[in-house]
Design a protein around this motif. Sequence first.
Motif, PDB file in Angstrom:
ATOM      1  N   CYS A  87       0.941  -1.162  -0.081  1.00  0.00           N
ATOM      2  CA  CYS A  87      -0.126  -0.003  -0.093  1.00  0.00           C
ATOM      3  C   CYS A  87       0.869   1.228  -0.091  1.00  0.00           C
ATOM      4  O   CYS A  87       0.642   2.255  -0.632  1.00  0.00           O
ATOM      5  CB  CYS A  87      -0.933  -0.034   1.276  1.00  0.00           C
ATOM      6  SG  CYS A  87      -2.322  -1.123   1.099  1.00  0.00           S
ATOM      7  N   HIS A  88       1.923   1.212   0.674  1.00  0.00           N
ATOM      8  CA  HIS A  88       3.025   2.222   0.616  1.00  0.00           C
ATOM      9  C   HIS A  88       3.684   2.822  -0.693  1.00  0.00           C
ATOM     10  O   HIS A  88       3.357   3.681  -1.020  1.00  0.00           O
ATOM     11  CB  HIS A  88       4.251   1.870   1.422  1.00  0.00           C
ATOM     12  CG  HIS A  88       5.554   2.986   1.549  1.00  0.00           C
ATOM     13  ND1 HIS A  88       5.530   3.773   2.734  1.00  0.00           N
ATOM     14  CD2 HIS A  88       5.921   3.400   0.687  1.00  0.00           C
ATOM     15  CE1 HIS A  88       6.700   4.599   2.297  1.00  0.00           C
ATOM     16  NE2 HIS A  88       7.001   4.094   0.975  1.00  0.00           N
ATOM     17  N   GLU A  89       3.802   1.468  -1.433  1.00  0.00           N
ATOM     18  CA  GLU A  89       4.338   1.830  -2.913  1.00  0.00           C
ATOM     19  C   GLU A  89       3.124   2.234  -3.752  1.00  0.00           C
ATOM     20  O   GLU A  89       3.302   3.184  -4.506  1.00  0.00           O
ATOM     21  CB  GLU A  89       4.849   0.719  -3.519  1.00  0.00           C
ATOM     22  CG  GLU A  89       5.975  -0.139  -2.627  1.00  0.00           C
ATOM     23  CD  GLU A  89       7.225   1.181  -2.739  1.00  0.00           C
ATOM     24  OE1 GLU A  89       7.512   1.785  -3.621  1.00  0.00           O
ATOM     25  OE2 GLU A  89       7.878   0.867  -1.598  1.00  0.00           O
ATOM     26  N   LEU A  90       1.960   1.687  -3.389  1.00  0.00           N
ATOM     27  CA  LEU A  90       0.691   2.289  -4.323  1.00  0.00           C
ATOM     28  C   LEU A  90       0.605   3.757  -3.974  1.00  0.00           C
ATOM     29  O   LEU A  90       0.170   4.472  -4.867  1.00  0.00           O
ATOM     30  CB  LEU A  90      -0.483   1.546  -3.862  1.00  0.00           C
ATOM     31  CG  LEU A  90      -0.642   0.079  -4.485  1.00  0.00           C
ATOM     32  CD1 LEU A  90      -2.188  -0.480  -3.676  1.00  0.00           C
ATOM     33  CD2 LEU A  90      -0.820   0.146  -5.879  1.00  0.00           C
ATOM     34  N   GLY A  91       0.832   4.021  -2.780  1.00  0.00           N
ATOM     35  CA  GLY A  91       0.665   5.501  -2.485  1.00  0.00           C
ATOM     36  C   GLY A  91       1.620   6.472  -3.427  1.00  0.00           C
ATOM     37  O   GLY A  91       1.221   7.576  -3.734  1.00  0.00           O
ATOM     38  N   HIS A  92       2.818   5.848  -3.642  1.00  0.00           N
ATOM     39  CA  HIS A  92       3.663   6.697  -4.498  1.00  0.00           C
ATOM     40  C   HIS A  92       3.239   6.829  -5.850  1.00  0.00           C
ATOM     41  O   HIS A  92       3.565   7.892  -6.581  1.00  0.00           O
ATOM     42  CB  HIS A  92       4.995   5.992  -4.474  1.00  0.00           C
ATOM     43  CG  HIS A  92       5.816   6.163  -3.036  1.00  0.00           C
ATOM     44  ND1 HIS A  92       6.239   7.449  -2.528  1.00  0.00           N
ATOM     45  CD2 HIS A  92       6.499   5.327  -2.461  1.00  0.00           C
ATOM     46  CE1 HIS A  92       6.860   7.130  -1.552  1.00  0.00           C
ATOM     47  NE2 HIS A  92       7.196   5.953  -1.245  1.00  0.00           N
ATOM     48  N   TYR A  93       2.370   5.979  -6.018  1.00  0.00           N
ATOM     49  CA  TYR A  93       1.487   6.081  -7.518  1.00  0.00           C
ATOM     50  C   TYR A  93       0.406   6.976  -7.528  1.00  0.00           C
ATOM     51  O   TYR A  93       0.125   7.935  -8.213  1.00  0.00           O
ATOM     52  CB  TYR A  93       1.234   4.575  -8.227  1.00  0.00           C
ATOM     53  CG  TYR A  93       0.544   4.477  -9.143  1.00  0.00           C
ATOM     54  CD1 TYR A  93       1.362   4.639 -10.449  1.00  0.00           C
ATOM     55  CD2 TYR A  93      -1.037   4.557  -9.278  1.00  0.00           C
ATOM     56  CE1 TYR A  93       0.455   4.707 -11.791  1.00  0.00           C
ATOM     57  CE2 TYR A  93      -1.396   4.785 -10.729  1.00  0.00           C
ATOM     58  CZ  TYR A  93      -0.858   4.768 -11.967  1.00  0.00           C
ATOM     59  OH  TYR A  93      -1.469   4.624 -13.132  1.00  0.00           O
ATOM     60  N   ALA A 109      14.424   4.608  -9.905  1.00  0.00           N
ATOM     61  CA  ALA A 109      13.232   3.869  -9.088  1.00  0.00           C
ATOM     62  C   ALA A 109      13.262   3.980  -7.593  1.00  0.00           C
ATOM     63  O   ALA A 109      14.339   4.373  -6.997  1.00  0.00           O
ATOM     64  CB  ALA A 109      13.379   2.161  -9.292  1.00  0.00           C
ATOM     65  N   HIS A 110      12.056   4.030  -7.106  1.00  0.00           N
ATOM     66  CA  HIS A 110      11.981   4.476  -5.825  1.00  0.00           C
ATOM     67  C   HIS A 110      11.947   3.312  -4.978  1.00  0.00           C
ATOM     68  O   HIS A 110      10.877   2.510  -4.896  1.00  0.00           O
ATOM     69  CB  HIS A 110      10.900   5.467  -5.479  1.00  0.00           C
ATOM     70  CG  HIS A 110      10.672   5.746  -4.196  1.00  0.00           C
ATOM     71  ND1 HIS A 110      11.009   6.631  -3.397  1.00  0.00           N
ATOM     72  CD2 HIS A 110       9.632   5.119  -3.433  1.00  0.00           C
ATOM     73  CE1 HIS A 110      10.738   6.866  -2.335  1.00  0.00           C
ATOM     74  NE2 HIS A 110       9.864   5.862  -1.906  1.00  0.00           N
ATOM     75  N   GLY A 111      12.949   3.091  -3.946  1.00  0.00           N
ATOM     76  CA  GLY A 111      12.880   1.937  -2.939  1.00  0.00           C
ATOM     77  C   GLY A 111      12.548   2.571  -1.539  1.00  0.00           C
ATOM     78  O   GLY A 111      12.858   3.612  -1.270  1.00  0.00           O
ATOM     79  N   SER A 112      11.908   1.862  -0.828  1.00  0.00           N
ATOM     80  CA  SER A 112      11.509   2.022   0.406  1.00  0.00           C
ATOM     81  C   SER A 112      11.594   0.985   1.743  1.00  0.00           C
ATOM     82  O   SER A 112      11.390  -0.267   1.294  1.00  0.00           O
ATOM     83  CB  SER A 112       9.913   2.398   0.511  1.00  0.00           C
ATOM     84  OG  SER A 112       9.415   3.378  -0.260  1.00  0.00           O
ATOM     85  N   VAL A 113      11.862   1.362   2.570  1.00  0.00           N
ATOM     86  CA  VAL A 113      12.214   0.438   3.922  1.00  0.00           C
ATOM     87  C   VAL A 113      11.013   0.932   5.038  1.00  0.00           C
ATOM     88  O   VAL A 113      10.676   2.139   5.086  1.00  0.00           O
ATOM     89  CB  VAL A 113      13.550   0.612   4.439  1.00  0.00           C
ATOM     90  CG1 VAL A 113      13.587  -0.360   5.781  1.00  0.00           C
ATOM     91  CG2 VAL A 113      14.616   0.350   3.445  1.00  0.00           C
ATOM     92  N   THR A 122       7.794  12.565   1.725  1.00  0.00           N
ATOM     93  CA  THR A 122       7.243  11.916   1.040  1.00  0.00           C
ATOM     94  C   THR A 122       7.155  10.222   1.589  1.00  0.00           C
ATOM     95  O   THR A 122       5.926   9.659   1.187  1.00  0.00           O
ATOM     96  CB  THR A 122       7.792  11.764  -0.146  1.00  0.00           C
ATOM     97  OG1 THR A 122       9.200  11.525  -0.367  1.00  0.00           O
ATOM     98  CG2 THR A 122       7.510  13.034  -1.349  1.00  0.00           C
ATOM     99  N   GLU A 123       8.075   9.915   2.324  1.00  0.00           N
ATOM    100  CA  GLU A 123       7.984   8.536   2.843  1.00  0.00           C
ATOM    101  C   GLU A 123       6.873   8.537   4.000  1.00  0.00           C
ATOM    102  O   GLU A 123       5.981   7.565   4.119  1.00  0.00           O
ATOM    103  CB  GLU A 123       9.224   8.049   3.425  1.00  0.00           C
ATOM    104  CG  GLU A 123      10.257   7.799   2.441  1.00  0.00           C
ATOM    105  CD  GLU A 123       9.830   6.627   1.614  1.00  0.00           C
ATOM    106  OE1 GLU A 123       9.854   5.474   2.060  1.00  0.00           O
ATOM    107  OE2 GLU A 123       9.306   6.879   0.428  1.00  0.00           O
ATOM    108  N   ARG A 124       6.531   9.587   4.858  1.00  0.00           N
ATOM    109  CA  ARG A 124       5.844   9.662   5.758  1.00  0.00           C
ATOM    110  C   ARG A 124       4.262   9.645   5.298  1.00  0.00           C
ATOM    111  O   ARG A 124       3.293   9.169   5.646  1.00  0.00           O
ATOM    112  CB  ARG A 124       6.013  10.755   6.873  1.00  0.00           C
ATOM    113  CG  ARG A 124       7.298  10.783   7.650  1.00  0.00           C
ATOM    114  CD  ARG A 124       7.282  11.549   8.888  1.00  0.00           C
ATOM    115  NE  ARG A 124       6.884  12.911   8.643  1.00  0.00           N
ATOM    116  CZ  ARG A 124       7.480  13.930   8.511  1.00  0.00           C
ATOM    117  NH1 ARG A 124       8.866  13.645   8.340  1.00  0.00           N
ATOM    118  NH2 ARG A 124       7.315  14.984   8.414  1.00  0.00           N
TER     119      ARG A 124
HETATM  120 ZN   LIG Z   1       8.473   5.138  -0.086  1.00  0.00          ZN
END
Ligand SMILES: [Zn+2]
Length: 273
Positions: A87-93, A109-113, A122-124
């Motif tokens: 869902c976090h990655e969907l948020g970036h879209y 490409a955007h990687g998140s932990v 943007t992560e928050r």
């Molecule tokens: Zn992220």
Amino acid sequence: MSLYNLNKAREGEISDLASWYADTFCPSPQPVLPQLIAEKLGITYSLGDYKGKFDGLIENNRGFFHIYLHCKDTDNLYSPRLRFTFCHELGHYILDDHRNTLLLPGTPAHGSVTTLDSSIETEREADLFAACLLLPEDRIKRDLFKRKFNFALVDELSRKYNVSLTATLLRFITLGNHPLMMVCSQAGKLKWLRYSNDFPFQRIHTGPGNEIPAATCAGEYFEDGTKYLNKSEKVFAEDWFVLWKSGDQRRQIFEHCIYQESQQQVISVLWET
Ligand SMILES: [Zn+2]
């Protein structure tokens, strides 16, 4: 230490957008399934062992988006952690400005932990979007109607929506159903805290090296390993906080610890009795 505050208007915007996606693609009583939303949006995804380089990553390949999800042995599309990452990655879209950045030529490409305490805005935002998508406002408000806050209620909703306890708690904080604080301590030191606007105390009694107070449940754990499993303990506000009003000294609060031992971490959930 990081504080979690997006501005209220932005928070509301993200929550409304997430509710729209939940209601359109996974209307109640269906559970919210990020894989279904991805399919509807034409986003492909894959699960694999990406050696812990990231939990999730979204890639734009000439306008086609693909999400990579790091999958541990025990994970699948239904594990709370993976669902949150998805869902976090969907948020970036879905969040316009995030997607626009991904569409710029040359954007990597955007990687998140998934840490839930990122200092990057943007992560928050993507974390908040994930929490709001998995725990849509209307559904949660219906569940909370006339219910008194206690930890069993958090546990109940976390199971019902198949979301981690910490993500559920963050959602409680943004919904502001009850004054609440989360304090994350690691190896005896304060790492981050988040609280609802109406929580009455803010300043923690930390030591010179940012140590959390010893006379708290989290403090005891770091001192000698004492654990209060599945128990909400009563402590005094003065054990945790710097108080300004003498009348506050005897105010009691509940502390419920979530132990994350692999990270040497404790999350104390605090609320007034
Ligand atoms: Zn992220």
